[in-house]
Design a protein around this motif. Sequence first.
Motif, PDB file in Angstrom:
ATOM      1  N   LYS A 135       0.833  -1.198   0.000  1.00 11.48           N
ATOM      2  CA  LYS A 135       0.000   0.000   0.000  1.00 11.48           C
ATOM      3  C   LYS A 135       0.872   1.254   0.000  1.00 11.48           C
ATOM      4  O   LYS A 135       0.611   2.218  -0.729  1.00 11.48           O
ATOM      5  CB  LYS A 135      -0.921  -0.008   1.222  1.00 11.48           C
ATOM      6  CG  LYS A 135      -1.870   1.152   1.291  1.00 11.48           C
ATOM      7  CD  LYS A 135      -2.763   1.054   2.509  1.00 11.48           C
ATOM      8  CE  LYS A 135      -3.678   2.248   2.603  1.00 11.48           C
ATOM      9  NZ  LYS A 135      -4.507   2.200   3.813  1.00 11.48           N
ATOM     10  N   GLU A 136       1.931   1.246   0.807  1.00  9.54           N
ATOM     11  CA  GLU A 136       2.840   2.383   0.867  1.00  9.54           C
ATOM     12  C   GLU A 136       3.551   2.598  -0.472  1.00  9.54           C
ATOM     13  O   GLU A 136       3.737   3.735  -0.908  1.00  9.54           O
ATOM     14  CB  GLU A 136       3.868   2.149   1.976  1.00  9.54           C
ATOM     15  CG  GLU A 136       4.779   3.318   2.229  1.00  9.54           C
ATOM     16  CD  GLU A 136       5.748   3.046   3.369  1.00  9.54           C
ATOM     17  OE1 GLU A 136       6.772   3.749   3.437  1.00  9.54           O
ATOM     18  OE2 GLU A 136       5.481   2.149   4.186  1.00  9.54           O
ATOM     19  N   GLU A 181       1.195   4.310  -2.862  1.00 13.04           N
ATOM     20  CA  GLU A 181       1.058   5.733  -2.543  1.00 13.04           C
ATOM     21  C   GLU A 181       2.288   6.522  -2.992  1.00 13.04           C
ATOM     22  O   GLU A 181       2.166   7.610  -3.561  1.00 13.04           O
ATOM     23  CB  GLU A 181       0.846   5.916  -1.041  1.00 13.04           C
ATOM     24  CG  GLU A 181      -0.508   5.456  -0.548  1.00 13.04           C
ATOM     25  CD  GLU A 181      -0.632   5.522   0.959  1.00 13.04           C
ATOM     26  OE1 GLU A 181       0.323   5.973   1.630  1.00 13.04           O
ATOM     27  OE2 GLU A 181      -1.688   5.112   1.471  1.00 13.04           O
ATOM     28  N   SER A 237       2.299   6.886  -6.752  1.00 12.15           N
ATOM     29  CA  SER A 237       1.333   7.903  -7.160  1.00 12.15           C
ATOM     30  C   SER A 237       1.900   9.306  -6.925  1.00 12.15           C
ATOM     31  O   SER A 237       1.759  10.198  -7.771  1.00 12.15           O
ATOM     32  CB  SER A 237       0.035   7.723  -6.377  1.00 12.15           C
ATOM     33  OG  SER A 237      -0.842   8.773  -6.626  1.00 12.15           O
ATOM     34  N   GLU A 238       2.545   9.500  -5.789  1.00  7.44           N
ATOM     35  CA  GLU A 238       3.166  10.788  -5.482  1.00  7.44           C
ATOM     36  C   GLU A 238       4.282  11.101  -6.479  1.00  7.44           C
ATOM     37  O   GLU A 238       4.419  12.237  -6.938  1.00  7.44           O
ATOM     38  CB  GLU A 238       3.717  10.770  -4.060  1.00  7.44           C
ATOM     39  CG  GLU A 238       4.336  12.071  -3.630  1.00  7.44           C
ATOM     40  CD  GLU A 238       4.908  11.998  -2.229  1.00  7.44           C
ATOM     41  OE1 GLU A 238       5.759  12.846  -1.901  1.00  7.44           O
ATOM     42  OE2 GLU A 238       4.525  11.089  -1.468  1.00  7.44           O
TER      43      GLU A 238
END
Length: 106
Positions: A55-56, A59, A62-63
């Motif tokens: 999950k990290e 993220e 995406s960033e």
Amino acid sequence: MKQGIYALLKGRFLISDDAMKNWRFILFCTLLAIIMIAFSHNAEKKVHEIARINKEVKELRSEFVDTRKRLMQLKMESTIINRVSALGIKPSETPPQKLIIKRNLK
């Protein structure tokens, strides 16, 4: 048959003369069960940790994509012209000229 079940329920196999053999087997099975439960908890913990890390990573990816998109927009010539026009700087009307210097090596 009825007597055998009754003796099993009362636990006579644990207090009879050859009960030591039965106790050893029960302790061995208990030890195996404890080891199996510990490994199961350890594996479950690792599964949860892998899910959290995945999950990290999503993220952060995406960033990264968002930051790269903003950088590409900031590097565009039109964006640069708009931002520096507030400072009074404007693009040159004449294109740059290329200078060629020839050297004589003697």
